[in-house]
Motif scaffolding. Sequence first.
Motif, PDB file in Angstrom:
ATOM      1  N   LEU A 104       0.918  -1.148  -0.094  1.00 30.40           N
ATOM      2  CA  LEU A 104      -0.088  -0.069   0.105  1.00 30.40           C
ATOM      3  C   LEU A 104       0.899   1.311  -0.017  1.00 30.40           C
ATOM      4  CD1 LEU A 104      -2.641  -1.102   2.750  1.00 30.40           C
ATOM      5  CD2 LEU A 104      -3.037  -1.016   0.129  1.00 30.40           C
ATOM      6  N   ASN A 105       0.635   2.277  -0.813  1.00 26.68           N
ATOM      7  CA  ASN A 105       1.361   3.394  -0.789  1.00 26.68           C
ATOM      8  C   ASN A 105       0.973   4.291   0.230  1.00 26.68           C
ATOM      9  OD1 ASN A 105       2.622   3.025  -3.286  1.00 26.68           O
ATOM     10  ND2 ASN A 105       0.997   3.834  -4.301  1.00 26.68           N
ATOM     11  N   PRO A 106       1.861   4.588   1.034  1.00 23.76           N
ATOM     12  CA  PRO A 106       1.723   5.374   2.413  1.00 23.76           C
ATOM     13  C   PRO A 106       0.959   6.837   2.228  1.00 23.76           C
ATOM     14  CG  PRO A 106       3.888   4.254   2.513  1.00 23.76           C
ATOM     15  CD  PRO A 106       3.253   4.346   1.181  1.00 23.76           C
ATOM     16  N   PHE A 107       0.510   7.408   2.773  1.00 27.97           N
ATOM     17  CA  PHE A 107      -0.183   8.774   2.805  1.00 27.97           C
ATOM     18  C   PHE A 107       0.894   9.671   3.814  1.00 27.97           C
ATOM     19  CE2 PHE A 107      -2.762   6.779   6.013  1.00 27.97           C
ATOM     20  CZ  PHE A 107      -2.451   7.642   7.135  1.00 27.97           C
ATOM     21  N   LEU A 108       1.025  10.982   3.240  1.00 26.57           N
ATOM     22  CA  LEU A 108       1.875  11.824   4.134  1.00 26.57           C
ATOM     23  C   LEU A 108       1.353  11.869   5.505  1.00 26.57           C
ATOM     24  CD1 LEU A 108       4.326  13.932   3.997  1.00 26.57           C
ATOM     25  CD2 LEU A 108       2.152  15.685   3.362  1.00 26.57           C
ATOM     26  N   GLY A 109       2.496  11.536   6.461  1.00 24.91           N
ATOM     27  CA  GLY A 109       2.229  11.630   7.899  1.00 24.91           C
ATOM     28  C   GLY A 109       1.898  10.254   8.335  1.00 24.91           C
ATOM     29  N   GLU A 110       1.844   9.321   7.745  1.00 24.50           N
ATOM     30  CA  GLU A 110       1.395   8.033   8.197  1.00 24.50           C
ATOM     31  C   GLU A 110       2.690   7.328   9.148  1.00 24.50           C
ATOM     32  OE1 GLU A 110       0.132   5.127   5.110  1.00 24.50           O
ATOM     33  OE2 GLU A 110       1.374   3.598   6.126  1.00 24.50           O
ATOM     34  N   ARG A 345       5.729  17.163  10.105  1.00 26.55           N
ATOM     35  CA  ARG A 345       6.302  15.891  10.462  1.00 26.55           C
ATOM     36  C   ARG A 345       6.190  15.782  11.830  1.00 26.55           C
ATOM     37  NH1 ARG A 345       6.206  18.386   5.442  1.00 26.55           N
ATOM     38  NH2 ARG A 345       6.675  16.620   3.843  1.00 26.55           N
ATOM     39  N   ARG A 346       5.999  14.492  12.358  1.00 22.99           N
ATOM     40  CA  ARG A 346       5.794  14.309  13.531  1.00 22.99           C
ATOM     41  C   ARG A 346       7.364  13.925  14.216  1.00 22.99           C
ATOM     42  NH1 ARG A 346       1.138  12.419  16.995  1.00 22.99           N
ATOM     43  NH2 ARG A 346      -0.030  12.576  14.859  1.00 22.99           N
ATOM     44  N   PHE A 347       7.784  13.270  13.746  1.00 26.51           N
ATOM     45  CA  PHE A 347       9.283  12.707  14.323  1.00 26.51           C
ATOM     46  C   PHE A 347      10.636  12.934  13.596  1.00 26.51           C
ATOM     47  CE2 PHE A 347       6.108   9.678  15.995  1.00 26.51           C
ATOM     48  CZ  PHE A 347       6.413  10.076  17.411  1.00 26.51           C
ATOM     49  N   GLU A 383      13.882  16.371  19.450  1.00 25.07           N
ATOM     50  CA  GLU A 383      13.233  17.290  20.169  1.00 25.07           C
ATOM     51  C   GLU A 383      11.565  16.977  19.909  1.00 25.07           C
ATOM     52  OE1 GLU A 383      12.538  20.206  23.021  1.00 25.07           O
ATOM     53  OE2 GLU A 383      14.284  19.436  22.161  1.00 25.07           O
ATOM     54  N   LYS A 384      11.311  16.940  18.548  1.00 26.52           N
ATOM     55  CA  LYS A 384      10.103  16.474  18.165  1.00 26.52           C
ATOM     56  C   LYS A 384       9.524  15.253  18.814  1.00 26.52           C
ATOM     57  CE  LYS A 384       9.437  18.447  13.567  1.00 26.52           C
ATOM     58  NZ  LYS A 384       9.364  18.390  12.080  1.00 26.52           N
ATOM     59  N   ALA A 385      10.549  14.458  18.828  1.00 29.85           N
ATOM     60  CA  ALA A 385      10.175  12.964  19.491  1.00 29.85           C
ATOM     61  C   ALA A 385       9.755  13.137  21.018  1.00 29.85           C
ATOM     62  CB  ALA A 385      11.122  12.196  19.266  1.00 29.85           C
ATOM     63  N   ARG A 386      10.723  14.132  21.637  1.00 32.91           N
ATOM     64  CA  ARG A 386      10.450  14.433  23.186  1.00 32.91           C
ATOM     65  C   ARG A 386       9.182  15.065  23.448  1.00 32.91           C
ATOM     66  NH1 ARG A 386      15.889  16.113  22.800  1.00 32.91           N
ATOM     67  NH2 ARG A 386      17.365  14.334  23.388  1.00 32.91           N
TER      68      ARG A 386
END
Length: 404
Positions: A104-110, A345-347, A383-386
């Motif tokens: 499956l082609n991932p979506f942005l942010g998956e 982006r989350r991480f 920092e994003k991960a924290r």
Amino acid sequence: MAGGEQEGVAVPSQNKGSWSSFLKSIASFNGDLSSMTAPAFILSTTSLTEFSAYWSEMPGLLVAPANEPDPQKRAMLVLKWFLSTLKQQYASRNEKLGSEKKPLNPFLGELFLGKWEDAEGETQLVSEQVSHHPPVTAYSIWNNKRGVRLQGYNAQKATFSRTIHVKQVGHALLHLDKYNEDYLITLPPLHIESLITGSPYVELNKSTYIVGSNGYTSRIDYSGKGWVSGTKNALSAIMYPHGQEKDKSAVIYTAEGTWTDTFTIKDAKKNTVVTYNAKREPKTPLTVAPIEQQDPLETRRAWKRVADAIMKGDMSATGSEKTVIEERQRALRKQEAAEKKEWERRFFSKVDRLPVCEKLFKDVPGGSMEADQTGGIWVFDQEKARNAKPPFSALSEQLKNGWK
């Protein structure tokens, strides 16, 4: 849920006609095949964001170099670990499902999050789709107990010429805290065999490199079974000091065999130091949160309805559920464009340069970051991960206490 034996063979008898039509459409298609919609009946239930887990299904091999004081042997153990990942990355689905299927082609942010727990401690994984055009998956894998960290990203450029050819763009970077060493790993090109028969499988070709900051390089060459001769999934490798690739007398270790079965590693005196059997090496199960506890952006929750429809063989429902996700993503991109915003982006974050990779790429013939083909250079953002928002609080606490 993430793909099982029930998916069966690639092309059910009732879909042979559709498969032929699909092959004809590929042959006449001009452009990147990732933008082409495949028939629902050849879809896997697994998204590409999950493929990052193949790097560490045997955590003991991933962390083994951190326990070796000799730099040459350490580099050899990195080579052994990398070769051990190839079957998982490129053949395990074929052997499990009867044939390779289109992920499956991932979506942005998956997102895909998980961990392995064994004698080596806890090895954790974060995988995120950081770009949709071009499609790019970034990942970070770490084991704090052994001080081992792996991060990287990859994109796939697929084209057709008698078969499907896939150029993998990107890299992996392995870091050993104890020795402050980095190993740059390039990604192998591949092509899909047995398309005509409807039982496709992956074959690797050309070469890849592992370049260590401790002064040693490994070159791995791949070949397959041809019309007349050759061995399926064959590999050969040499390890040598930087800059001495063409000096046979400088070779420290060699590797020969197949990446789906058995390979051996020998020293300069032709003594066997490693015999690896891919079929016998035990795997550590990956633990992921129950679907009901996952974030809506996590792979298995986001694609659950699509996966369920694929498992049931309901191709109409598969198509309609995929359309729901795709339309939702189009609406989000349209909204962002109107508001002149970009998806956060989350991480991972985009950087202008990655000096450690630039330096190591100098020992890869013709090698470069190719940032223009991956939407930039992507790095795990501590920092994003924290500061990750719930339901990532537990993961964030572990990162605060462990990632350095």
